[in-house]
Every structure is written in structure tokens, then in C-alpha cells.
Motif scaffolding. Structure first.
Motif, mmCIF file in Angstrom:
data_model
loop_
_atom_site.group_PDB
_atom_site.id
_atom_site.type_symbol
_atom_site.label_atom_id
_atom_site.label_comp_id
_atom_site.label_asym_id
_atom_site.label_seq_id
_atom_site.Cartn_x
_atom_site.Cartn_y
_atom_site.Cartn_z
ATOM 1 N N UNK A 143 21.006 67.782 155.399
ATOM 2 C CA UNK A 143 19.874 67.829 154.484
ATOM 3 C C UNK A 143 20.323 68.389 153.146
ATOM 4 N N UNK A 144 19.502 68.177 152.137
ATOM 5 C CA UNK A 144 19.758 68.740 150.823
ATOM 6 C C UNK A 144 18.704 69.797 150.524
ATOM 7 N N UNK A 145 19.156 70.968 150.120
ATOM 8 C CA UNK A 145 18.270 72.036 149.686
ATOM 9 C C UNK A 145 18.164 71.975 148.166
ATOM 10 N N UNK A 146 16.943 71.869 147.655
ATOM 11 C CA UNK A 146 16.682 71.827 146.219
ATOM 12 C C UNK A 146 15.747 72.970 145.865
ATOM 13 N N UNK A 147 16.080 73.718 144.830
ATOM 14 C CA UNK A 147 15.227 74.834 144.455
ATOM 15 C C UNK A 147 15.519 75.297 143.048
ATOM 16 N N UNK A 148 14.717 76.231 142.624
ATOM 17 C CA UNK A 148 14.925 76.793 141.306
ATOM 18 C C UNK A 148 13.726 77.588 140.847
ATOM 19 N N UNK A 149 13.929 78.288 139.754
ATOM 20 C CA UNK A 149 12.823 79.006 139.128
ATOM 21 C C UNK A 149 11.807 77.996 138.633
ATOM 22 N N UNK A 206 24.098 79.578 145.542
ATOM 23 C CA UNK A 206 23.501 79.824 146.849
ATOM 24 C C UNK A 206 24.248 80.967 147.506
ATOM 25 N N UNK A 207 23.530 82.009 147.894
ATOM 26 C CA UNK A 207 24.105 83.156 148.603
ATOM 27 C C UNK A 207 25.344 83.705 147.876
ATOM 28 N N UNK A 208 25.242 83.787 146.552
ATOM 29 C CA UNK A 208 26.313 84.368 145.749
ATOM 30 C C UNK A 208 27.457 83.436 145.420
ATOM 31 N N UNK A 209 27.402 82.183 145.858
ATOM 32 C CA UNK A 209 28.447 81.197 145.590
ATOM 33 C C UNK A 209 27.931 80.178 144.589
ATOM 34 N N UNK A 255 22.099 72.139 147.143
ATOM 35 C CA UNK A 255 23.146 72.316 148.149
ATOM 36 C C UNK A 255 23.005 71.256 149.225
ATOM 37 N N UNK A 256 24.141 70.814 149.752
ATOM 38 C CA UNK A 256 24.196 69.868 150.850
ATOM 39 C C UNK A 256 24.511 70.644 152.123
ATOM 40 N N UNK A 291 28.296 79.406 157.982
ATOM 41 C CA UNK A 291 27.761 80.238 159.063
ATOM 42 C C UNK A 291 28.021 79.460 160.343
ATOM 43 N N UNK A 292 27.905 80.075 161.511
ATOM 44 C CA UNK A 292 28.147 79.331 162.748
ATOM 45 C C UNK A 292 27.295 78.059 162.826
ATOM 46 N N UNK A 293 27.965 76.900 162.864
ATOM 47 C CA UNK A 293 27.275 75.618 162.959
ATOM 48 C C UNK A 293 26.781 75.063 161.646
ATOM 49 N N UNK A 294 27.018 75.763 160.526
ATOM 50 C CA UNK A 294 26.491 75.340 159.226
ATOM 51 C C UNK A 294 27.579 75.381 158.165
ATOM 52 N N UNK A 295 27.662 74.313 157.376
ATOM 53 C CA UNK A 295 28.465 74.303 156.158
ATOM 54 C C UNK A 295 27.566 73.847 155.014
ATOM 55 N N UNK A 296 27.422 74.697 153.999
ATOM 56 C CA UNK A 296 26.589 74.390 152.842
ATOM 57 C C UNK A 296 27.488 74.188 151.628
#
Length: 321
Positions: A254-260, A177-180, A193-194, A165-170
Motif C-alpha cells: 500500500x501507499x501511505x500519503x499524508x501531510x500538514x 517517515x519515522x525520522x527517515x 511511502x510505499x 519492522x518485522x514483516x514491514x519495509x517502508x
């Protein structure tokens, strides 16, 4: 990576009783832990009052450390059961060896994913010679009961998919994440995700409302849902979020960590994730006798000795003390 605490404390975690079912902003402070001769890490999970985020059950952040005149990371052979390890670097290299015969140098933004299954042993060290700086994170994922006795394995994925996204690379490390989706093998609904953000970026990241999330700040000045999160700290976010506001005051990562939320109740002690005191005790005995965990060939040094078990039985309970 190992838990090198010589006075290892059992952690009881899992189960949905302590999952926060709504969005929250719970800042987790790290605990400083010495790792080997020259590396000090900041331990974010397990944390006092917060044991897991989805299936993520262990998070260490280290660096950036100047190791030009130091041996760097030196973690002798040690055992694991019931988990996956995720090695993630922003700077430096780590040489991985394990008892399946794997020998792999892991570099920044490459996924080193080890599945212990029923039993594995491995070592991690800074190569000789090595880069001046070392900066990264080491994470564990608890395996669900249906897969925790699977064959041990190691995966190396030098190329990973990204969401932009503008200014963001995940960079999608594990899960989706977001279908990827990452090519790394996952055994539970999960995401790792990083996120790299340019200074001035103000963006909303899409999330799954059924997941619980946390973010680990790696570098820079970042506001997560309005909360400033300093490098080496973690913000727990709870569940029920369809998006996450992020604002970068400088170039940041940052690192995004998540899950059920992980339903099963666990016992985690030293480098083992199990379900009972007896299982942990047997794993420790097997490691001490040199059975079950195989041999790490090529490491110049002796394996780690397991610490003594606590004097009381280990019992699985909920996700917090």
C-alpha cells in the motif's frame, strides 16, 4: 501523467475548513478513467467529497495490466503549472520526456519527481520493447504559493531510504517517515511511502498527529485500522493519529500519503493547479499558442489539445463540494 478527460471538470480544493481533525475511516471508491489507447486508471483524488490529503491533490492507480501485445502507456506532451508529479511503479517501466530536456526511464521503486513550477510540459510512454506488466500510481502534489512559480525541474532518485519492522519495509518516496527522509525535493510538510507487508504481519506504523493521512491499497489483502481495503481503493484517515494499525492477510502493498493540511484554496482544472479563473484561462491560452511551456523533443506524436473551459468562472473554495 495527464488528466485526459475531454470534458474536464474543475475541482476546488484546499483550505482547512473540511479537514477532519480527528481519526476517521472514510473509504473512497475510485472512478474509472481511460488514459490513452490501452490504459485504464482508477482515480482516487479528487474524489466526490474529498479533494486533498495534505498537499496531495491527484491520485491515479493503474494495473496490474498485461500489455505484452499492447502499446501500454501512451500520454502525449501536455502542460502543467503549480504542482509536482510523482511517478511510482511496482511493475513495468515508463519513459519520461519533458521540456527541460529530461529523458529518463523510470523503473519499479524509483522516484520520478517533476516540479512544474511556473510551466512545464512532458510526455510519458511505455518503452519499446516493454515489460509484460504495468502497475503503479501517478500522484500530484500542490505547490504552495511561495514556490508555485519556481523554475521547472525533474529529479530521478533510483535509490530511496527505507524504514523496517518485522514483516514491514517502508520505502520513503517523499517527505519523511519515522525520522527517515526522502532525497526528493518537497515544498510542504508531507509524506509519501510505499509499504510492503509480508503475510501475517501485524504492526503499528508511527505517524505525526498533526498530519492528515490516507492509504492507497496497491495489492494483496490488508486491514488498515481494522478496515479491509481492496486494491485500487483508498481509506482516508483524518488527523490526530500517533500510529496506524496494519494487518496483512496475504503479502500486500500500500501507499501511505499524508501531510500538514493545505491551507491555501486552489482551483484545479485539467492539468493546471492555480488560484483563479484568470490564471487557468491564461495557462490554457498559452498552451494553445505554443508559448510558455517549452517543447518536448523526441515524442512521436502531436501534443494534447486542451479541452474547452466550462461556461462559468472557476472559483477557489474549500476541500470538498
Amino acid at each position: 501523467m495527464s488528466n485526459l478527460d475531454r470534458q474536464a471538470v474543475p475541482s476546488v480544493c484546499g483550505g482547512r475548513g473540511f479537514v477532519v481533525a480527528e481519526p476517521v475511516r472514510e473509504l473512497l471508491s475510485p472512478r474509472q478513467v481511460r488514459l490513452g489507447e490501452s490504459t485504464e486508471v482508477r482515480r482516487l483524488l479528487p474524489n466526490l467529497g474529498r479533494r486533498m490529503i495534505g498537499a496531495w491533490c491527484f491520485v491515479d492507480h493503474y494495473g496490474p495490466d498485461d500489455i505484452a501485445d499492447e502499446p501500454g502507456m501512451q500520454v502525449p506532451p501536455h502542460p502543467h503549472i503549480g504542482l509536482q508529479t510523482v511517478s511510482w511503479l511496482h511493475e513495468g517501466e515508463v519513459l519520461h520526456r519533458d521540456s527541460t530536456g529530461s529523458l529518463q526511464t523510470i523503473r519499479p521503486k524509483e522516484l520520478g519527481l517533476m516540479t512544474s513550477g511556473r510551466a512545464i510540459s512532458h510526455s510519458e510512454e511505455s518503452p519499446r520493447p516493454h515489460a509484460r506488466l504495468l502497475h503503479g500510481a501517478q500522484l500530484w502534489v500542490a505547490l504552495p504559493d511561495a514556490h508555485r512559480h519556481t523554475d521547472p525541474a525533474f529529479e530521478h532518485h533510483p535509490e530511496l531510504p527505507t524504514v523496517t519492522a518485522p514483516g514491514l519495509t517502508a520505502t520513503v518516496i517523499l517527505g519523511a517517515l519515522d525520522g527517515t527522509s526522502s532525497p526528493g525535493t518537497a515544498y510542504t510538510p508531507i509524506v509519501g511511502a510505499d509499504l510492503a507487508l509480508a503475510r501475517g504481519t501485524d504492526v503499528r506504523l508511527p505517524l505525526d498527529p498533526d498530519f492528515e493521512y490516507g492509504v492507497l491499497a496497491m495489492s494483496g489483502e490488508i486491514h488498515v485500522d481494522g478496515v479491509p481495503v481492496l486494491p485500487g481503493s483508498m481509506l482516508y484517515l483524518g488527523c490526530g493519529r500517533a500510529e496506524l494499525p496494519l494487518r496483512a492477510e496475504s503479502d500486500a502493498a500500500l501507499m501511505l500519503l499524508g501531510g500538514e493540511p493545505f491551507e491555501e484554496e486552489l482551483v484545479m482544472w485539467w492539468n493546471f493547479v492555480g488560484r483563479s479563473h484568470e490564471e487557468i484561462t491564461q495557462a490554457r491560452e498559452d498552451w494553445a499558442k505554443g508559448t510558455r511551456f517549452g517543447e518536448v523533443k523526441g515524442y512521436d506524436g502531436a501534443p494534447l489539445r486542451a479541452p474547452e473551459l466550462p461556461g462559468v468562472p472557476l472559483k477557489p473554495r474549500g476541500r470538498s463540494r
